[in-house]
Design a protein around this motif. Structure first.
Motif, PDB file in Angstrom:
ATOM      1  N   MET A   1      17.323  -1.576 -13.770  1.00 57.48           N
ATOM      2  CA  MET A   1      15.988  -1.177 -12.733  1.00 57.48           C
ATOM      3  C   MET A   1      15.692  -2.326 -12.447  1.00 57.48           C
ATOM      4  O   MET A   1      15.045  -2.940 -11.907  1.00 57.48           O
ATOM      5  N   LEU A   2      15.876  -3.524 -13.557  1.00 58.92           N
ATOM      6  CA  LEU A   2      14.831  -4.757 -13.515  1.00 58.92           C
ATOM      7  C   LEU A   2      15.042  -5.695 -13.142  1.00 58.92           C
ATOM      8  O   LEU A   2      15.132  -7.053 -12.819  1.00 58.92           O
ATOM      9  N   GLY A   3      16.991  -5.740 -13.395  1.00 62.06           N
ATOM     10  CA  GLY A   3      17.757  -6.446 -13.276  1.00 62.06           C
ATOM     11  C   GLY A   3      18.184  -7.514 -14.579  1.00 62.06           C
ATOM     12  O   GLY A   3      19.086  -8.547 -14.244  1.00 62.06           O
ATOM     13  N   GLY A   4      18.296  -7.165 -15.098  1.00 62.88           N
ATOM     14  CA  GLY A   4      18.558  -8.555 -16.877  1.00 62.88           C
ATOM     15  C   GLY A   4      18.587  -7.479 -18.155  1.00 62.88           C
ATOM     16  O   GLY A   4      17.771  -6.954 -18.433  1.00 62.88           O
TER      17      GLY A   4
ATOM     18  N   LEU B   1       1.692   6.554  -7.044  1.00 65.13           N
ATOM     19  CA  LEU B   1       0.995   7.477  -7.027  1.00 65.13           C
ATOM     20  C   LEU B   1       1.028   8.420  -7.069  1.00 65.13           C
ATOM     21  O   LEU B   1       0.772   9.209  -7.845  1.00 65.13           O
ATOM     22  N   ALA B   2       1.500   9.257  -5.733  1.00 65.53           N
ATOM     23  CA  ALA B   2       2.439  10.827  -5.730  1.00 65.53           C
ATOM     24  C   ALA B   2       3.002  11.264  -7.195  1.00 65.53           C
ATOM     25  O   ALA B   2       3.251  11.967  -7.605  1.00 65.53           O
ATOM     26  N   THR B   3       3.683  10.150  -7.545  1.00 66.91           N
ATOM     27  CA  THR B   3       5.242  10.193  -8.469  1.00 66.91           C
ATOM     28  C   THR B   3       3.776  10.420 -10.038  1.00 66.91           C
ATOM     29  O   THR B   3       4.629  11.578 -10.443  1.00 66.91           O
ATOM     30  N   VAL B   4       3.055   9.672  -9.699  1.00 71.01           N
ATOM     31  CA  VAL B   4       2.204   9.946 -10.923  1.00 71.01           C
ATOM     32  C   VAL B   4       2.118  12.038 -10.625  1.00 71.01           C
ATOM     33  O   VAL B   4       1.968  12.409 -12.547  1.00 71.01           O
ATOM     34  N   LEU B   5       1.482  12.347  -9.482  1.00 74.40           N
ATOM     35  CA  LEU B   5       1.328  13.499  -9.768  1.00 74.40           C
ATOM     36  C   LEU B   5       1.662  14.008 -10.369  1.00 74.40           C
ATOM     37  O   LEU B   5       1.797  15.383 -11.021  1.00 74.40           O
ATOM     38  N   LEU B   6       3.398  14.293  -9.315  1.00 77.16           N
ATOM     39  CA  LEU B   6       4.335  15.047  -9.549  1.00 77.16           C
ATOM     40  C   LEU B   6       4.744  14.725 -11.154  1.00 77.16           C
ATOM     41  O   LEU B   6       4.765  16.116 -11.970  1.00 77.16           O
ATOM     42  N   ILE B   7       4.676  14.143 -12.189  1.00 80.66           N
ATOM     43  CA  ILE B   7       4.479  13.881 -12.960  1.00 80.66           C
ATOM     44  C   ILE B   7       4.063  14.726 -13.989  1.00 80.66           C
ATOM     45  O   ILE B   7       3.967  15.517 -15.641  1.00 80.66           O
ATOM     46  N   SER B   8       2.699  14.360 -13.330  1.00 80.77           N
ATOM     47  CA  SER B   8       1.427  15.503 -14.621  1.00 80.77           C
ATOM     48  C   SER B   8       1.537  16.736 -13.958  1.00 80.77           C
ATOM     49  O   SER B   8       0.727  17.755 -15.473  1.00 80.77           O
ATOM     50  N   VAL B   9       2.176  17.471 -12.952  1.00 82.48           N
ATOM     51  CA  VAL B   9       2.467  18.544 -13.587  1.00 82.48           C
ATOM     52  C   VAL B   9       3.669  19.197 -14.054  1.00 82.48           C
ATOM     53  O   VAL B   9       3.386  20.591 -14.714  1.00 82.48           O
TER      54      VAL B   9
ATOM     55  N   VAL C   1       0.894  -1.384   0.116  1.00 82.55           N
ATOM     56  CA  VAL C   1       0.056   0.368  -0.011  1.00 82.55           C
ATOM     57  C   VAL C   1       1.082   1.097  -0.052  1.00 82.55           C
ATOM     58  O   VAL C   1       0.830   2.468  -1.004  1.00 82.55           O
ATOM     59  N   VAL C   2       2.522   0.876   0.637  1.00 83.35           N
ATOM     60  CA  VAL C   2       2.640   2.574   1.038  1.00 83.35           C
ATOM     61  C   VAL C   2       3.384   2.708  -0.355  1.00 83.35           C
ATOM     62  O   VAL C   2       3.567   3.963  -0.770  1.00 83.35           O
ATOM     63  N   LYS C   3       3.534   1.234  -1.251  1.00 84.50           N
ATOM     64  CA  LYS C   3       4.149   1.793  -2.706  1.00 84.50           C
ATOM     65  C   LYS C   3       3.232   2.142  -3.447  1.00 84.50           C
ATOM     66  O   LYS C   3       3.785   3.087  -4.171  1.00 84.50           O
ATOM     67  N   VAL C   4       2.448   1.458  -3.688  1.00 78.78           N
ATOM     68  CA  VAL C   4       0.806   1.709  -4.289  1.00 78.78           C
ATOM     69  C   VAL C   4       0.934   3.595  -4.305  1.00 78.78           C
ATOM     70  O   VAL C   4       0.270   4.468  -5.046  1.00 78.78           O
ATOM     71  N   MET C   5       1.237   4.320  -3.245  1.00 80.14           N
ATOM     72  CA  MET C   5       0.333   5.918  -2.537  1.00 80.14           C
ATOM     73  C   MET C   5       1.897   6.622  -3.258  1.00 80.14           C
ATOM     74  O   MET C   5       1.613   7.035  -3.501  1.00 80.14           O
TER      75      MET C   5
ATOM     76  N   VAL D   1      11.127  -2.730  -7.890  1.00 80.59           N
ATOM     77  CA  VAL D   1      11.539  -1.030  -8.274  1.00 80.59           C
ATOM     78  C   VAL D   1      11.356  -0.331  -7.229  1.00 80.59           C
ATOM     79  O   VAL D   1       9.873  -0.574  -7.025  1.00 80.59           O
ATOM     80  N   HIS D   2      12.432   0.878  -7.442  1.00 81.99           N
ATOM     81  CA  HIS D   2      11.531   2.302  -5.947  1.00 81.99           C
ATOM     82  C   HIS D   2      10.831   3.169  -6.480  1.00 81.99           C
ATOM     83  O   HIS D   2      11.105   3.037  -7.691  1.00 81.99           O
ATOM     84  N   PRO D   3       9.732   4.182  -5.893  1.00 80.13           N
ATOM     85  CA  PRO D   3       9.156   4.996  -6.079  1.00 80.13           C
ATOM     86  C   PRO D   3      10.491   5.386  -6.932  1.00 80.13           C
ATOM     87  O   PRO D   3       9.588   6.762  -7.428  1.00 80.13           O
ATOM     88  N   VAL D   4      11.368   6.021  -6.486  1.00 77.96           N
ATOM     89  CA  VAL D   4      12.336   6.966  -7.099  1.00 77.96           C
ATOM     90  C   VAL D   4      12.501   6.628  -8.468  1.00 77.96           C
ATOM     91  O   VAL D   4      13.031   6.712  -9.580  1.00 77.96           O
ATOM     92  N   GLN D   5      12.348   5.134  -8.769  1.00 79.48           N
ATOM     93  CA  GLN D   5      12.879   4.989  -9.788  1.00 79.48           C
ATOM     94  C   GLN D   5      11.610   4.906 -10.612  1.00 79.48           C
ATOM     95  O   GLN D   5      11.752   5.388 -11.613  1.00 79.48           O
ATOM     96  N   TYR D   6      10.229   4.597  -9.979  1.00 82.39           N
ATOM     97  CA  TYR D   6       9.566   4.679 -10.939  1.00 82.39           C
ATOM     98  C   TYR D   6       9.970   6.879 -11.764  1.00 82.39           C
ATOM     99  O   TYR D   6       9.290   7.281 -12.451  1.00 82.39           O
TER     100      TYR D   6
END
Length: 445
Positions: free
Chosen positions: A378-381, A13-21, A6-10, A328-333
């Motif tokens: 990022m994906l390891g291969g 989603l915050a990353t998506v909001l940042l990219i939309s800006v 849940v923490v990662k999903v949140m 995959v870390h949120p920073v990588q997203y």
């Protein structure tokens, strides 16, 4: 303890909001460049010539009527001035245009050079014979003139009017009360009642963006040949025939006074008449279908969808291949999302310097190589990185198809989204989403 999923999903989603800006800010930049382009067009039109609308030739005769009016014991002379207009019964126009692009910095303005040849015929000129409207009225008239009106007389490079092989002397302005811009010439003698008249008019005219002709005649035939391959036919009447080629187009209009009231409006004497641009016209606009700012603006509208589809693909890879793919870390997203947003900025910058297709190819290739290389780590291969890069190339190809196929963009986009959703549903049909989102069990003591 919080569920890490849940923490990662949140966080994503915050990353998506940042990219939309970020995408919105790039969109504002595109709007600013479009404003600069419009300012460049206005600047060229102010110093060169604007869109041109032509009307004429039209015969005109200025007259004055005088009559006596009895006021008590006094007799006064009343006077009224009026103008008689005669439009041709037949007008045959032939036009050839050559593109003449103008630039203001990076911005291109579509200009043209036009050669217009007009053949006008009046089988009889009874309409130019004045009639008194008052009892005892005496009418005197000047020699008739012929005038041609244009919307921007700065575009007149040369002109010639011939009557029976004789070239008439031209004067600036039309002499008309409302349509003043253009030129006129005096006729050698007043036409006799029932007499016929034929005139040949040749104009060299320059303008920008649009060329139009007012069908001010009982019958109008206009043929236009141009070296511009992207015409947009407008006005009140479309051409009856047209042929658009890679190196230009040919078009022919045919309009009679039964279909247009332009001839009637011109011949009406007195009263308020509309401006030249509000009359019926036969028009063509020299458009540029590959406008980089319009296409960039359309591309950005798909930006957020790009980010969501890419993030969904990465999350799907994490979910379906837990043992083989790294977490995959949120920073990588966020870094992947910024790379996707940077594509649109690159596209805007490159399209101002290069043709749009080349700019799009370079921007897409740079981002695919960057994301494919980053996806490998990022994906390891290596295989996963190549697959990720191939998927991004497919997305960019789909976006380019959407930009080119404006009329079928909705259909192509809908089919693409349906295919993506079907693939996700097919790949996750056996996934236990409850187990995926469950908190890890507490260790036994």
């Amino acid at each position: 303890m919080r569920n890490p999923v849940v923490v990662k999903v949140m966080a994503v989603l915050a990353t998506v909001l940042l990219i939309s800006v970020v995408l919105a800010r790039i969109g504002w930049l595109v709007d600013e460049r479009q404003v600069y382009q419009h300012e460049a067009v206005d600047s060229v039109q102010q110093s060169y010539a604007g869109a041109q609308t032509l009307m004429g030739p039209v015969l005109q005769r200025q007259c004055v009527e005088e009559w006596e009016v009895v006021q008590g014991s006094r007799t006064e002379v009343a006077r009224r001035g009026f103008a008689l207009q005669a439009v041709p019964a037949e007008l045959v126009a032939s036009t050839k245009t050559q593109a003449d692009a103008r630039y203001r910095g990076l911005f291109k303005v579509n200009g043209y050079n036009a050669r217009l040849e007009l053949q006008a015929r009046w089988p009889q000129l009874a309409v130019l014979q004045p009639r008194a409207e008052n009892a005892g009225g005496r009418v005197s008239c000047q020699a008739p003139t012929v005038w041609v009106a244009v919307s921007d007389p700065r575009g007149l490079r040369s002109a010639r009017i011939e009557l029976a092989g004789r070239t008439l002397e031209l004067q600036p302005g039309t002499g008309h009360k409302t349509w003043k811009d253009g030129l006129h010439a005096g006729l050698p003698a007043a036409p006799a009642d029932g007499g016929a008249l034929e005139l040949n008019v040749t104009l060299d005219l320059v303008g920008t963006a649009e060329l139009a002709v007012v069908p001010a005649a009982r019958s109008v035939q206009w043929t236009l040949a141009a070296d511009w391959p992207h015409p947009s036919f407008g006005g009140r009447f479309l051409p009856v025939t047209r042929e658009v080629r890679d190196d230009g187009f040919d078009a022919r209009w045919s309009v009679s006074a039964l279909a247009s009231n332009a001839a009637q409006i011109v011949e009406q004497a007195g009263g308020e008449k509309p401006r030249l641009g509000s009359l019926d016209t036969l028009a063509v606009t020299f458009t540029d279908p590959v406008n980089p700012y319009v296409l960039a603006d359309r591309a950005i509208k798909y930006g957020l969808l790009f980010v969501v589809l890419t993030f969904a693909a990465v999350a799907l890879a994490e979910t379906l291949a837990r043992r083989r793919v790294r977490r995959v870390h949120p920073v990588q997203y966020a870094l992947v999302g910024l790379a996707l947003a940077l594509f649109f900025l690159l596209l805007l910058a490159l399209s101002e310097q290069l043709p749009f297709a080349a700019a799009y190819g370079l921007a897409a290739a740079a981002c695919v190589l960057l994301l494919g290389s980053y996806g490998r780590h990022m994906l390891g291969g290596v295989r996963d990185g190549w697959l990720f890069g191939a998927g991004m190339a497919l997305l960019y190809g789909l976006l380019y198809l959407l930009l080119l196929r404006e009329q079928t963009a909705l259909l192509v986009g809908s089919l693409g989204l349906f295919a993506a959703l079907a693939a996700v549903m097919l790949l996750t049909r056996r996934l236990d989403w409850y187990r995926l989102g469950a908190a890890p069990a507490a260790p036994e003591v």
